[in-house]
Design a protein around this motif. Sequence first.
Motif, short mmCIF file in Angstrom:
data_model
loop_
_atom_site.label_atom_id
_atom_site.label_comp_id
_atom_site.label_asym_id
_atom_site.label_seq_id
_atom_site.Cartn_x
_atom_site.Cartn_y
_atom_site.Cartn_z
N ASP A 239 33.64 54.79 56.69
CA ASP A 239 34.43 54.28 55.57
C ASP A 239 35.89 54.13 56.00
OD1 ASP A 239 35.05 53.44 53.05
OD2 ASP A 239 35.23 55.45 52.23
N LYS A 240 36.14 53.17 56.88
CA LYS A 240 37.49 52.88 57.36
C LYS A 240 37.64 51.38 57.51
CE LYS A 240 39.36 55.17 60.67
NZ LYS A 240 39.59 55.73 62.01
N ALA A 241 38.85 50.88 57.35
CA ALA A 241 39.09 49.45 57.52
C ALA A 241 39.00 49.04 58.99
CB ALA A 241 40.45 49.07 56.95
N GLY B 42 30.71 46.99 56.03
CA GLY B 42 30.98 46.06 54.95
C GLY B 42 31.85 44.92 55.47
N PRO B 43 32.08 43.91 54.63
CA PRO B 43 32.88 42.77 55.07
C PRO B 43 34.34 43.14 55.35
CG PRO B 43 32.31 42.58 52.75
CD PRO B 43 31.57 43.76 53.28
N GLN B 44 34.82 44.25 54.79
CA GLN B 44 36.21 44.66 55.00
C GLN B 44 36.40 45.47 56.27
OE1 GLN B 44 34.08 46.05 52.92
NE2 GLN B 44 34.25 48.24 53.13
N ASN B 45 35.31 45.93 56.89
CA ASN B 45 35.40 46.74 58.11
C ASN B 45 35.59 45.86 59.33
OD1 ASN B 45 32.92 48.44 56.49
ND2 ASN B 45 34.80 49.50 56.98
N ARG B 46 36.44 46.32 60.26
CA ARG B 46 36.68 45.62 61.52
C ARG B 46 36.49 46.62 62.66
NH1 ARG B 46 35.87 42.11 58.67
NH2 ARG B 46 37.34 40.65 57.77
N ARG C 89 25.97 44.03 59.34
CA ARG C 89 27.00 43.67 58.36
C ARG C 89 26.37 43.55 56.98
NH1 ARG C 89 32.37 43.86 59.47
NH2 ARG C 89 32.67 43.45 61.65
N ARG D 244 28.06 42.24 50.85
CA ARG D 244 29.22 42.49 49.99
C ARG D 244 29.81 43.82 50.32
NH1 ARG D 244 27.18 43.68 44.54
NH2 ARG D 244 25.18 44.15 45.28
#
Length: 144
Positions: A97-99, A119-123, A141, A144
């Motif tokens: 749970d990190k960006a 998730g889509p926000q993770n890089r 991935r 949503r």
Amino acid sequence: MSALRDEIRAILREEIAALRADAAPAAPQTERVRIATGADLNRFAQDLLRRASSPDFAARVMAGAHRFDLDDGARGGTAYSAPIVTGPARTPPGTIDKALITERDIAALGGGVRTLRLGPQNRLTPLARDEARRRGIRIERADR
């Protein structure tokens, strides 16, 4: 090769620090906890210690971004019988749970993790992707 990796790590550290400095502080997340007996307190302390092994969770608690509040033990006049610790769901194994996910995050995953769900926000950093490949971890991935 090692010097190149060290240089990449240094650049990533600077970029991550800049991302953290630019990020607007989110509203603190409050977790309601029911503690009615000494046994409840012991279970909460044990759960908290287990969860604190996650550097991300420990950092959020230390920074005041994750707070605890006492639950009075009643809802609508009836006894509260939910789990002792209530609030957000725990992160399941195989998720981070990190960006921005780094090589260290991948290395910290348990040995039994074979799939990493993002998730889509993770890089992922390039070194994180390399570490996942080296360990045989498949990256999925979420829509949503």
